[in-house]
Design a protein around this motif. Structure first.
Motif, PDB file in Angstrom:
ATOM      1  N   PHE A 216       0.851  -1.203   0.000  1.00 28.03           N
ATOM      2  CA  PHE A 216       0.000   0.000   0.000  1.00 28.03           C
ATOM      3  C   PHE A 216       0.882   1.247   0.000  1.00 28.03           C
ATOM      4  CE2 PHE A 216      -4.454  -1.207   1.508  1.00 28.03           C
ATOM      5  CZ  PHE A 216      -4.306  -2.553   1.212  1.00 28.03           C
TER       6      PHE A 216
ATOM      7  N   ASP B 116       1.955   4.588   1.197  1.00 22.16           N
ATOM      8  CA  ASP B 116       1.744   5.113   2.553  1.00 22.16           C
ATOM      9  C   ASP B 116       2.363   6.509   2.677  1.00 22.16           C
ATOM     10  OD1 ASP B 116       0.900   5.170   5.164  1.00 22.16           O
ATOM     11  OD2 ASP B 116       2.674   4.132   5.926  1.00 22.16           O
TER      12      ASP B 116
ATOM     13  N   GLY C 146      -1.801   4.986   3.754  1.00 23.57           N
ATOM     14  CA  GLY C 146      -1.711   3.567   4.123  1.00 23.57           C
ATOM     15  C   GLY C 146      -2.928   3.083   4.886  1.00 23.57           C
ATOM     16  N   HIS C 147      -3.798   4.013   5.298  1.00 21.76           N
ATOM     17  CA  HIS C 147      -5.019   3.620   5.998  1.00 21.76           C
ATOM     18  C   HIS C 147      -6.176   3.299   5.062  1.00 21.76           C
ATOM     19  CE1 HIS C 147      -3.574   5.731   9.934  1.00 21.76           C
ATOM     20  NE2 HIS C 147      -2.930   4.607   9.674  1.00 21.76           N
ATOM     21  N   MET C 148      -5.931   3.346   3.768  1.00 21.66           N
ATOM     22  CA  MET C 148      -6.968   2.906   2.823  1.00 21.66           C
ATOM     23  C   MET C 148      -7.270   1.424   3.060  1.00 21.66           C
ATOM     24  SD  MET C 148      -5.431   4.810  -0.593  1.00 21.66           S
ATOM     25  CE  MET C 148      -6.488   4.000  -1.801  1.00 21.66           C
TER      26      MET C 148
ATOM     27  N   ARG D 229      -8.716  -4.166   4.110  1.00 23.96           N
ATOM     28  CA  ARG D 229      -7.733  -4.340   5.170  1.00 23.96           C
ATOM     29  C   ARG D 229      -8.212  -3.507   6.351  1.00 23.96           C
ATOM     30  NH1 ARG D 229      -1.339  -2.804   4.618  1.00 23.96           N
ATOM     31  NH2 ARG D 229      -2.099  -0.662   4.436  1.00 23.96           N
TER      32      ARG D 229
ATOM     33  N   ARG E 139      -7.809  -1.660   9.682  1.00 19.23           N
ATOM     34  CA  ARG E 139      -6.702  -1.159  10.455  1.00 19.23           C
ATOM     35  C   ARG E 139      -7.106   0.071  11.242  1.00 19.23           C
ATOM     36  NH1 ARG E 139      -0.781  -0.371   7.887  1.00 19.23           N
ATOM     37  NH2 ARG E 139      -1.276   1.828   7.635  1.00 19.23           N
ATOM     38  N   THR E 140      -7.628   1.056  10.532  1.00 19.89           N
ATOM     39  CA  THR E 140      -7.896   2.328  11.199  1.00 19.89           C
ATOM     40  C   THR E 140      -9.055   2.205  12.171  1.00 19.89           C
ATOM     41  OG1 THR E 140      -9.343   2.925   9.412  1.00 19.89           O
ATOM     42  CG2 THR E 140      -7.064   3.679   9.306  1.00 19.89           C
TER      43      THR E 140
ATOM     44  N   GLU F 196      -7.624   1.617  15.401  1.00 19.91           N
ATOM     45  CA  GLU F 196      -6.936   2.821  15.861  1.00 19.91           C
ATOM     46  C   GLU F 196      -7.940   3.909  16.257  1.00 19.91           C
ATOM     47  OE1 GLU F 196      -3.298   2.113  12.726  1.00 19.91           O
ATOM     48  OE2 GLU F 196      -4.422   3.976  12.679  1.00 19.91           O
TER      49      GLU F 196
END
Lengths: 328, 328
Positions: free
Chosen positions: A215, A217, A235-237, B319, B321-322, B325
């Motif tokens: 990804f 980032d 990178g949070h996509m 994916r 991830r966030t 977070e």
């Protein structure tokens, strides 16, 4: 390599030229390629060929930014906007009274087709659009497609992405909300301006910015009137750009000259805060506000909200006829 | 005047030529214009100039339909699909458990941007798209824009509409439903095929088909496997095409080569019946089904649903991830 589209002050409005961007900050210079060079064509060529053409351009005189107008790097043949940042979806859904992203969001990267003629240059003023009291910005990364592809895997899609730039998908939230209640997604709420730029950075230049899963980032930030207001990392996509192209290409063409955008990153818009806060804090954009977006390695776009242009009157409400017939 | 885009059997796939359509039924002949003539350019010219060019084409030999492949009359620079038939909206909303069109529908003609590269020819097979068990058709009238306009009144917009044709906005209803739950409107649910044709009838040819308020009023019918299944009149649109162009042009460009479509007429799709009936009656389209749409004065398009083409695999889920977070 950074590639810009520009015209010189005094050129006819239809003139568009492609230039190689060299230097940083005040020392940026745009070195014109020979007329006839096309930005998407440069992206589609081999890195070796592109380098050799860039060497020719670099040998010529460079133009400082105050002698030119930077234009949108491409005038897209189609434009797709995805919705890939989970935390942004979360905030927006809370604004609709929902607890978070719907389960369907996780399944596949949804997108919409955008107004392709609304692109504006990286430093252009953006007139306040009609009918809105809730003007907003959206900080996004945009990918420029340089080859026609259909039914490609993410691995195969990598070759089709020529480069990246910053994008501000300006949005009239009140207009958009009304349109979305009709289940067609935003149209007039987003068709007045989409800023892209300041130039395209070729994909090969960003290989060192990929995370372990490939990804891209990059740090993304947005400031309003010089005050930091939001930011995130690409990178949070939820999906990589290669996955976005693959998804879009299933049983469908994705063509050279298209722009595919990431969708709004988290805190990259006011509406997400409105959703979380339950009130219009921070306030909607006003005439005179300056929105500045920076993405690491891609550069900065900066636009002032200008007074509204004169618009034609809204159309009349629907002629009611079939309703009566249908219920008869 | 009727204008078609075609290539001869045996021509390279990229060849496109414009022809004048003369005769009816089995006696239809397509008379080629000189290479270099562009259909949108012909629409934009004065009727007198167009007539003189047509006289030249008519003097040459005409080609019967079995010697040529009719192509989409235009490859749109952008495509907008409106939602103008009240009774269709009524049926669709009932399918969502609502009592009828939302109040917002009556205020202004909402639209979405469509996949511009998905246009297919009037008699082309349409492969079954991936991931769907609810393939549907949508019977619509499409207008071809022949001039760039911005902020025009409906009266001024009239000059920008060069002609009209039939359109089938093929739709995968299950895919579309999932996408619309994410509030972005359909994308993959509608990007695999949009059939337009069989040719463009110039607007000046249809002046006698307008009602007292200037709405184009043409009979529209659709048959599946030769059985009549739905139909309506274009006069039942809530707004005229001139109003649609005016609305789209508010603070935004509508450009030559765009296609603006009416949206589905009432009973012009299966989904509207599914909404009203509360069940999949009539059944979704299957491979081998033939959908035939006729609009008075505009002609007939006829397409068979073909077996699916091989598609690339769906992309992986997001994916995550966030989310973690964001909630930390």
């Amino acid at each position: 390599m950074r590639l810009a589209t520009f015209r010189r002050h005094g050129d006819e409005p239809h003139v568009r030229q492609v230039g190689l961007v060299l230097g940083q900050g005040e020392h940026v210079r745009v070195h014109p390629f020979d007329p006839g060079f096309d930005l998407v064509g440069l992206l589609a060529g081999s890195p070796e060929w592109r380098d050799s053409q860039a060497d020719v351009a670099a040998a010529g005189d460079g133009l400082p930014l105050d002698e030119i107008v930077l234009l949108p790097p491409v005038y897209p043949v189609a434009m797709r906007d995805f919705l890939t940042f989970e935390a942004h979806v979360d905030g927006m859904e809370r604004g609709h009274g929902n607890p978070g992203p719907p389960a369907a969001w996780y399944d596949a990267p949804v997108f919409l087709f955008m107004a392709p003629h609304a692109v504006t240059g990286p430093y252009d003023d953006v007139p306040m659009p009609p009918d809105t009291e809730r003007l907003d910005f959206e900080l996004e990364v945009a990918a420029i497609v340089c080859r026609d592809v259909r039914d490609v895997t993410p691995e195969e899609a990598r070759d089709a992405i020529g480069g990246y730039c910053v994008m501000n998908d300006w949005s009239a939230r009140d207009v958009q909300g009304k349109e979305m209640s009709l289940k067609l997604g935003p149209s007039k709420g987003k068709d007045f301006a989409t800023t892209i730029g300041p130039w395209v950075v070729t994909a090969d230049e960003l290989d060192d910015c990929r995370d372990a899963e490939g990804f891209l980032d990059l740090e993304m930030t947005v400031r309003v009137n010089e005050q930091p207001i939001g930011g995130d990392r690409s990178g949070h996509m939820g999906w990589s750009f290669e996955q976005l192209v693959s998804h879009a290409s299933r049983a469908s063409w994705v063509k050279a000259g298209e722009v595919l955008a990431s969708g709004t990153c988290s805190t990259g818009s006011l509406a997400e805060s409105w959703g979380r806060n339950g009130s219009l804090v921070p306030p909607p954009l006003q005439v005179g506000d300056v929105v500045e977006m920076t993405i690491e390695r891609l550069g900065t776009i900066r636009n002032r909200v200008a007074p509204p242009e004169e618009s034609v009157a809204p159309v009349a409400p629907a002629r009611r006829r079939t309703r009566l017939e249908a219920s008869a």
